[in-house]
Design a protein around this motif. Structure first.
Motif, PDB file in Angstrom:
ATOM      1  N   GLY A 151      -1.659  12.570   2.382  1.00 47.51           N
ATOM      2  CA  GLY A 151      -1.036  13.029   1.146  1.00 47.51           C
ATOM      3  C   GLY A 151      -1.787  12.562  -0.089  1.00 47.51           C
ATOM      4  O   GLY A 151      -1.967  13.313  -1.057  1.00 47.51           O
ATOM      5  N   LEU A 152      -2.267  11.313  -0.072  1.00 51.19           N
ATOM      6  CA  LEU A 152      -3.016  10.780  -1.208  1.00 51.19           C
ATOM      7  C   LEU A 152      -4.356  11.483  -1.373  1.00 51.19           C
ATOM      8  O   LEU A 152      -4.799  11.747  -2.494  1.00 51.19           O
ATOM      9  CB  LEU A 152      -3.225   9.273  -1.022  1.00 51.19           C
ATOM     10  N   ALA A 153      -5.013  11.792  -0.257  1.00 49.83           N
ATOM     11  CA  ALA A 153      -6.292  12.491  -0.330  1.00 49.83           C
ATOM     12  C   ALA A 153      -6.122  13.896  -0.913  1.00 49.83           C
ATOM     13  O   ALA A 153      -6.947  14.362  -1.709  1.00 49.83           O
ATOM     14  CB  ALA A 153      -6.928  12.567   1.065  1.00 49.83           C
ATOM     15  N   VAL A 154      -5.040  14.576  -0.522  1.00 51.02           N
ATOM     16  CA  VAL A 154      -4.755  15.906  -1.079  1.00 51.02           C
ATOM     17  C   VAL A 154      -4.524  15.805  -2.584  1.00 51.02           C
ATOM     18  O   VAL A 154      -5.024  16.625  -3.368  1.00 51.02           O
ATOM     19  CB  VAL A 154      -3.520  16.519  -0.384  1.00 51.02           C
ATOM     20  N   THR A 155      -3.792  14.799  -3.024  1.00 52.09           N
ATOM     21  CA  THR A 155      -3.535  14.618  -4.452  1.00 52.09           C
ATOM     22  C   THR A 155      -4.833  14.379  -5.212  1.00 52.09           C
ATOM     23  O   THR A 155      -5.051  14.936  -6.294  1.00 52.09           O
ATOM     24  CB  THR A 155      -2.586  13.423  -4.675  1.00 52.09           C
ATOM     25  N   VAL A 207       0.835  -1.209   0.000  1.00 51.07           N
ATOM     26  CA  VAL A 207       0.000   0.000   0.000  1.00 51.07           C
ATOM     27  C   VAL A 207       0.865   1.252   0.000  1.00 51.07           C
ATOM     28  O   VAL A 207       0.609   2.207  -0.740  1.00 51.07           O
ATOM     29  CB  VAL A 207      -0.942  -0.012   1.216  1.00 51.07           C
ATOM     30  N   ALA A 208       1.902   1.254   0.833  1.00 45.35           N
ATOM     31  CA  ALA A 208       2.752   2.437   0.938  1.00 45.35           C
ATOM     32  C   ALA A 208       3.477   2.737  -0.367  1.00 45.35           C
ATOM     33  O   ALA A 208       3.504   3.875  -0.844  1.00 45.35           O
ATOM     34  CB  ALA A 208       3.747   2.271   2.081  1.00 45.35           C
ATOM     35  N   VAL A 209       4.073   1.717  -0.962  1.00 45.34           N
ATOM     36  CA  VAL A 209       4.853   1.960  -2.171  1.00 45.34           C
ATOM     37  C   VAL A 209       3.946   2.263  -3.364  1.00 45.34           C
ATOM     38  O   VAL A 209       4.329   2.986  -4.282  1.00 45.34           O
ATOM     39  CB  VAL A 209       5.784   0.762  -2.455  1.00 45.34           C
ATOM     40  N   ALA A 210       2.720   1.745  -3.346  1.00 49.27           N
ATOM     41  CA  ALA A 210       1.769   2.058  -4.418  1.00 49.27           C
ATOM     42  C   ALA A 210       1.459   3.547  -4.457  1.00 49.27           C
ATOM     43  O   ALA A 210       1.185   4.103  -5.528  1.00 49.27           O
ATOM     44  CB  ALA A 210       0.481   1.255  -4.229  1.00 49.27           C
ATOM     45  N   SER A 211       1.524   4.199  -3.307  1.00 51.89           N
ATOM     46  CA  SER A 211       1.232   5.632  -3.267  1.00 51.89           C
ATOM     47  C   SER A 211       2.252   6.441  -4.050  1.00 51.89           C
ATOM     48  O   SER A 211       1.948   7.538  -4.536  1.00 51.89           O
ATOM     49  CB  SER A 211       1.193   6.116  -1.809  1.00 51.89           C
ATOM     50  N   VAL A 212       3.470   5.916  -4.197  1.00 55.39           N
ATOM     51  CA  VAL A 212       4.519   6.617  -4.931  1.00 55.39           C
ATOM     52  C   VAL A 212       4.450   6.315  -6.425  1.00 55.39           C
ATOM     53  O   VAL A 212       4.720   7.170  -7.258  1.00 55.39           O
ATOM     54  CB  VAL A 212       5.911   6.235  -4.376  1.00 55.39           C
ATOM     55  N   TYR A 213       4.053   5.073  -6.763  1.00 55.15           N
ATOM     56  CA  TYR A 213       4.122   4.631  -8.157  1.00 55.15           C
ATOM     57  C   TYR A 213       2.775   4.619  -8.879  1.00 55.15           C
ATOM     58  O   TYR A 213       2.719   4.292 -10.064  1.00 55.15           O
ATOM     59  CB  TYR A 213       4.731   3.236  -8.215  1.00 55.15           C
ATOM     60  N   ALA A 214       1.702   4.952  -8.179  1.00 51.25           N
ATOM     61  CA  ALA A 214       0.371   4.876  -8.798  1.00 51.25           C
ATOM     62  C   ALA A 214       0.241   5.754 -10.031  1.00 51.25           C
ATOM     63  O   ALA A 214      -0.553   5.474 -10.927  1.00 51.25           O
ATOM     64  CB  ALA A 214      -0.701   5.262  -7.775  1.00 51.25           C
ATOM     65  N   PHE A 224       1.493  18.058  -6.683  1.00 47.66           N
ATOM     66  CA  PHE A 224       2.895  17.802  -6.361  1.00 47.66           C
ATOM     67  C   PHE A 224       3.114  17.801  -4.850  1.00 47.66           C
ATOM     68  O   PHE A 224       3.864  16.978  -4.314  1.00 47.66           O
ATOM     69  CB  PHE A 224       3.785  18.840  -7.028  1.00 47.66           C
ATOM     70  N   GLY A 225       2.450  18.714  -4.142  1.00 49.31           N
ATOM     71  CA  GLY A 225       2.583  18.759  -2.691  1.00 49.31           C
ATOM     72  C   GLY A 225       2.043  17.512  -2.023  1.00 49.31           C
ATOM     73  O   GLY A 225       2.676  16.942  -1.120  1.00 49.31           O
ATOM     74  N   GLY A 226       0.866  17.050  -2.462  1.00 47.74           N
ATOM     75  CA  GLY A 226       0.289  15.829  -1.902  1.00 47.74           C
ATOM     76  C   GLY A 226       1.151  14.612  -2.171  1.00 47.74           C
ATOM     77  O   GLY A 226       1.354  13.768  -1.292  1.00 47.74           O
ATOM     78  N   LEU A 227       1.696  14.534  -3.390  1.00 46.46           N
ATOM     79  CA  LEU A 227       2.563  13.411  -3.741  1.00 46.46           C
ATOM     80  C   LEU A 227       3.857  13.433  -2.935  1.00 46.46           C
ATOM     81  O   LEU A 227       4.386  12.383  -2.561  1.00 46.46           O
ATOM     82  CB  LEU A 227       2.873  13.447  -5.235  1.00 46.46           C
TER      83      LEU A 227
END
Length: 401
Positions: free
Chosen positions: A82-86, A15-22, A96-99
């Motif tokens: 961070g994901l919700a902000v994105t 789940v954590a790494v998916a947030s970076v590569y989604a 960019f800030g959320g990511l």
């Protein structure tokens, strides 16, 4: 470590790494919606990687000081923010800030890996690391499948919203289920950070780190750039169809899960050399993207098998060499990973815009060759160290290359 604990820790990593590569299969629609030029859309992935880099240096060493269970939960909660902000971003700079926030706290992956290594018996460390870190590759590649399909139906924002909900759910579950991680924690934060800096002078650590840089730069060159040529002539694939290539990557990565057991049997360095040779060969097939999807799929399977095998072997060697500071060691090692991934994401989109798929293909193969050469040199240094270093406990930590 029981099977349920291994599975939960793998899910945390995924789940954590998916947030970076989604964002990898969503670069086109994200750039169009937020007004980012095509030659700059690689920054949607790179900004998360750079945030990840900051988190590796500033946050992961905390795992050598405090209860990792609470640390894991806290970081997952902030990834969700961070994901919700994105997902809600009206303009590019907010996205960019959320990511960046999601990337900073996605280093919960390294805290989780260090936690798994520290509670594993020596004879099972490689096996447990193989299972837990498989969640990383499943997260990277599985996110491509799911986010691509969701983007086709509900738009790219739905992917980030779903990941935010999932991260919050795993946060609560981890806090409730994982056992407390009780350690003395006598060192202060400044001392831990300084010890992290000292690792960069150790040959074993530096050799494995450089291998990781070239490995994941090559990995990122494929996965951050592949969506661009597949979306245009002659293929004209949709985001969902492009995301399905993640299935091939998953097959390769999960096929390498046994590499941890090979490490337990005493062969982590040999596994690295074989896998890096396969990585280099995979680019011969990947380069055929312009005229053969079948060869591309074969190349993707081999590349992801190689990447996972090397990654597990690297972490097995490092957690064995530095057992008293696993969090700092894994965090420092992943600095190389993050820099390599960010470089691959930025370079491949710029090269594709200038030279078509030939540019990223040459770059990916060159990076794989650099990783293989680094392994050869690091292996020779390790052999030399074993021949010349006295058998003392204090000298033991840097003779595991």
């Amino acid at each position: 470590m029981g099977r349920g604990t291994r599975l939960l820790l793998a899910v945390v990593c995924g789940v954590a790494v998916a947030s970076v590569y989604a964002g990898q299969p969503l670069l086109g629609p994200m750039g169009h919606d937020l007004g980012v030029p095509r030659d700059s859309v690689g920054w949607f992935v790179a900004v998360g990687q750079l945030g990840y880099l900051a988190g590796l240096v500033l946050l992961v060493p905390l795992g050598d000081m405090v209860d990792r269970r609470r640390l894991i939960a806290a970081h997952l909660g902030l990834v969700a923010v961070g994901l919700a902000v994105t997902a809600a971003a009206p303009v590019a700079w907010v996205a960019f800030g959320g990511l960046a926030v999601a990337g900073v706290f996605a280093v919960v992956v390294q805290t989780t890996v260090a936690y798994a290594a520290s509670i594993s018996p020596p004879g099972e460390r490689g096996r447990n690391l193989g299972v837990v870190t498989s969640g990383v590759v499943v997260g990277i590649l599985g996110a491509r499948i799911v986010t691509g399909a969701m983007a086709d139906v509900w738009g790219w924002r739905s992917s980030y919203l779903a990941l935010a909900v999932l991260a919050a759910t795993v946060c609560v579950l981890g806090l409730a289920v994982l056992p407390a991680d009780v350690r003395a924690g006598t060192e202060r934060y400044g001392q831990v950070i300084r010890s992290l800096g000292g690792l960069f002078t150790q040959p074993t650590f530096l050799g494995r780190g450089l291998i990781a840089f070239f490995l994941f730069a090559s990995f990122g060159t494929l996965w951050s750039g592949m969506a661009l040529p597949l979306a245009v002539e002659p293929w004209h694939l949709s985001e969902a169809q492009i995301g399905l290539f993640g299935i091939a990557g998953l097959a390769g990565a999960l096929g390498a899960a046994r590499s941890g057991r090979w490490g337990d049997a005493g062969h982590p360095s040999r596994v690295t050399g074989i896998a890096l040779t396969l990585l280099l060969g995979s680019w011969l097939a990947i380069g055929s993207l312009g005229w053969s999807l079948l060869l591309l799929i074969l190349g993707v399977i081999v590349l992801d098998f190689a990447a996972q095998a090397v990654h597990v072997s690297n972490q097995h060697i490092l957690t064995t060499a530095y057992p008293d500071r696993t969090s700092s060691t894994i965090g420092g090692y992943m600095v190389f990973y993050s820099l390599g991934s960010a470089f691959g994401a930025i370079a491949t989109t710029a090269l594709f815009d200038a030279a078509g798929w030939t540019g990223p293909t040459v770059l990916g193969a060159a990076l794989a060759l650099c990783a293989l050469v680094t392994w050869v040199l690091a292996d020779r240094v390790g052999i030399s160290a074993r021949r010349t270093t006295p058998r003392r406990g204090a000298a033991r930590q840097d003779v595991c290359a």
